[in-house]
Write an enzyme that holds these catalytic residues in place. Structure first.
Site, short mmCIF file in Angstrom:
data_model
loop_
_atom_site.label_atom_id
_atom_site.label_comp_id
_atom_site.label_asym_id
_atom_site.label_seq_id
_atom_site.Cartn_x
_atom_site.Cartn_y
_atom_site.Cartn_z
N LYS A 182 -2.08 -81.56 -37.35
CA LYS A 182 -1.43 -80.67 -36.36
C LYS A 182 -1.26 -81.45 -35.07
CE LYS A 182 -0.13 -76.29 -36.05
NZ LYS A 182 0.40 -75.43 -37.14
N ASP B 287 6.29 -75.62 -34.70
CA ASP B 287 5.27 -74.56 -34.59
C ASP B 287 5.63 -73.77 -33.33
OD1 ASP B 287 2.58 -73.62 -35.81
OD2 ASP B 287 2.09 -73.78 -33.69
P1 NAD Z 1 7.45 -68.91 -32.07
O1 NAD Z 1 7.21 -69.62 -30.82
O2 NAD Z 1 8.80 -69.01 -32.73
O3 NAD Z 1 7.18 -67.33 -31.89
C1 NAD Z 1 5.99 -66.82 -31.37
C2 NAD Z 1 6.24 -65.36 -30.99
O4 NAD Z 1 5.03 -64.79 -30.53
C3 NAD Z 1 7.25 -65.18 -29.84
O5 NAD Z 1 7.98 -63.99 -30.05
C4 NAD Z 1 6.34 -65.04 -28.62
O6 NAD Z 1 6.97 -64.34 -27.54
C5 NAD Z 1 5.21 -64.25 -29.22
N1 NAD Z 1 3.94 -64.37 -28.49
C6 NAD Z 1 3.37 -65.47 -27.96
N2 NAD Z 1 2.22 -65.16 -27.35
C7 NAD Z 1 2.06 -63.83 -27.51
C8 NAD Z 1 1.07 -62.90 -27.09
N3 NAD Z 1 0.02 -63.29 -26.37
N4 NAD Z 1 1.25 -61.60 -27.43
C9 NAD Z 1 2.32 -61.21 -28.14
N5 NAD Z 1 3.29 -62.02 -28.55
C10 NAD Z 1 3.16 -63.32 -28.23
O7 NAD Z 1 6.30 -69.37 -33.08
P2 NAD Z 1 6.27 -69.27 -34.66
O8 NAD Z 1 6.72 -70.55 -35.22
O9 NAD Z 1 6.92 -67.98 -35.08
O10 NAD Z 1 4.71 -69.20 -34.92
C11 NAD Z 1 3.98 -67.99 -34.84
C12 NAD Z 1 2.65 -68.18 -35.56
O11 NAD Z 1 2.90 -68.50 -36.93
C13 NAD Z 1 1.75 -69.27 -35.01
O12 NAD Z 1 0.40 -68.89 -35.18
C14 NAD Z 1 2.06 -70.46 -35.93
O13 NAD Z 1 1.02 -71.41 -35.98
C15 NAD Z 1 2.22 -69.72 -37.25
N6 NAD Z 1 2.98 -70.44 -38.27
C16 NAD Z 1 4.26 -70.84 -38.03
C17 NAD Z 1 4.97 -71.49 -39.03
C18 NAD Z 1 6.42 -71.89 -38.84
O14 NAD Z 1 7.03 -72.34 -39.83
N7 NAD Z 1 7.01 -71.72 -37.68
C19 NAD Z 1 4.35 -71.76 -40.24
C20 NAD Z 1 3.04 -71.33 -40.46
C21 NAD Z 1 2.38 -70.67 -39.46
#
Ligand code: NAD
Length: 434
Positions: free
Chosen positions: A117, A157
């Site tokens: 990561k 991410d």
């Molecule tokens: P992103 O940045 O696209 O979206 C994150 C979302 O969460 C946004 O809408 C943001 O406004 C919201 N957010 C952030 N802090 C917040 C809070 N305190 N309260 C409420 N909402 C909040 O990120 P993502 O890629 O969608 O990732 C989200 C999660 O999924 C993370 O934990 C990431 O590690 C996990 N994840 C992502 C992927 C991927 O392919 N993108 C894969 C596996 C896991």
């Protein structure tokens, strides 16, 4: 020399809740499966970590130095794999904890990849496009010696997307002198990305929810019907949450609440997710969307729904608010959204948890497909990608259910055992160098 008790002593790694939670969960899985203590102690700490200073020139002419990290937790099964997070609270310990989860996730779903990561401690919303590009390129250069298609392959991410991956791929390729698409995944299609990658994590979340609903029905437990009578709330409407909301809406269930970092929307009759996405296309935010009422994130978590999808950040369901959470299925779209004390309460209550390393594995599975397609220069249709994704997710879900009934443990522990078991056998076979 005294015997290694496996106790975590280094404050360097363990300063974040996410890392400590990951280790406690690992220890519980290790105890349940009676894991070799030598393997358990090796898995509690990462193999390698790099901290870099990332200086960039801001648009106003001044220079600002950001802190960046890349952690490789375990590379027994193959090159490291894991996203790059741009977030103001990123730190070494959090990145190490996320790298650890990646190791178990890749192992659980049977990929020939290890866990890694990365991250930069920055608020990406404060950066102009030019500053974001400079930061991404300089960060890539700083970690250049430990990444590569055969070494460690980053992906998007929180706070990063396909454009950041394009800049990373270009920077790495410029330094080598020719195009090397395999250095990152989650790239735009035009430069070697895979069809279906952008949707893969959210899509995988929904596959696991469908399997959970079917499992509850088959075992005579109360569960959602996955039709218009089923209600869903999605915390975090980003790359994972928005796709999951759209996919589950398209199945005919009612998504009654969504939120992002600024707050949420609620409509008891169901939100029109495609309409909200087109509203966001015009306004860049869902704030002001007319056919819903505004709610807070805390209200969203407490909304009476059948299915809750935390898809934002870690540590949102805690001992303090878990009493107000009413969902019967919680699908961990985000990494580590439920703290350990909250998890225990939910499990005691009979809530069906779909653990993060299973629930959100769709992203790394299709990242792996992207990497394979890139190496072969042979690209698949979106239908093929989705069919293969569905097959891998179904097998992983079944594996976790089997492990859970074998050890009579919770879903979270079962998923970890399933991941650790494959890795354990590989580590024992490879032995310890020198
Ligand atoms: P992103 O940045 O696209 O979206 C994150 C979302 O969460 C946004 O809408 C943001 O406004 C919201 N957010 C952030 N802090 C917040 C809070 N305190 N309260 C409420 N909402 C909040 O990120 P993502 O890629 O969608 O990732 C989200 C999660 O999924 C993370 O934990 C990431 O590690 C996990 N994840 C992502 C992927 C991927 O392919 N993108 C894969 C596996 C896991």
């Amino acid at each position: 020399m005294s015997e290694n008790t496996g106790t975590l002593t280094s404050h360097l790694w363990s300063s974040s809740d996410l890392y400590r939670n990951a280790v406690l969960e690992l220890q519980e899985a290790a105890e349940t499966m009676k894991l070799d203590p030598n393997i358990a102690s090796r898995l509690q700490v990462p193999k390698r970590a790099m901290i870099v200073s990332v200086p960039i020139r801001l648009d106003n002419g001044s220079i600002r130095v950001f802190e960046g990290y890349r952690v490789q937790h375990n590379m027994t099964l193959g090159p490291g794999k894991g996203g790059i997070r741009f977030h103001p609270e990123v730190n070494l310990s959090e990145v190490a904890g996320l790298a650890m989860l990646m190791t178990f996730k890749c192992s659980l779903v049977g990929l020939p990849l290890g866990g890694a990561k990365g991250g930069v401690r920055v608020d990406p919303n404060q950066l102009s496009r030019q500053e974001a590009q400079a930061l991404t390129r300089r960060y890539t250069t700083e970690i250049n010696m430990i990444i590569g298609p055969d070494k460690d392959i980053p992906a998007p991410d929180i706070g990063t997307d396909a454009q950041h991956m394009a800049w990373m791929m270009d920077t790495y390729s410029q330094e080598k002198g020719f195009a090397i698409p395999g250095v990152v995944t989650g790239k735009p299609i035009e430069i070697g990305g895979s069809l279906g990658r952008a949707e893969s994590t959210g899509r995988g979340v929904v596959y696991t929810i469908q399997h959970a609903a079917k499992h509850l029905k088959d075992t005579g437990k109360p569960g959602p019907k996955m039709d218009g009578s089923t209600t869903v709330a999605v915390h975090g409407f980003g790359k994972v949450g928005a796709v999951a909301a759209l996919e589950i809406h398209q199945l005919g269930t009612k998504v009654v609440a969504i939120s992002d970092v600024h707050g949420g929307l609620y409509n008891k009759n169901g939100l029109n997710i495609p309409d909200i996405l087109s509203f966001m296309g015009k306004n860049r935010t869902f704030v002001g969307y007319p056919e819903a009422e505004a709610i807070t994130n805390e209200e969203l978590l407490a909304t009476p729904v059948d299915i809750l999808i935390p898809a934002a950040i870690d540590g949102v369901i805690t001992a303090e608010n878990v009493g107000r959470v009413k969902a019967t299925i919680i699908a961990e779209g985000a990494n580590g959204p439920i703290t350990l004390p909250a998890l225990k309460q939910l499990e005691e209550r009979g809530c069906f948890i779909i653990p993060d390393i299973l629930c959100n594995a769709g992203g790394v599975i299709v990242s792996y497909f992207e990497w394979v397609q890139g190496i072969q220069n042979f690209f698949w249709s979106e239908r093929e990608v989705n069919a293969k994704l569905a097959e891998v997710m179904e097998n992983a879900f079944k594996k976790v259910i089997d492990v859970r009934s074998h050890y009579n443990c919770g879903m979270k522990t079962a998923a970890l055992i399933a991941g650790v078991d494959r890795l354990n056998r590989a580590m024992l076979l490879r032995g310890l160098f020198p």
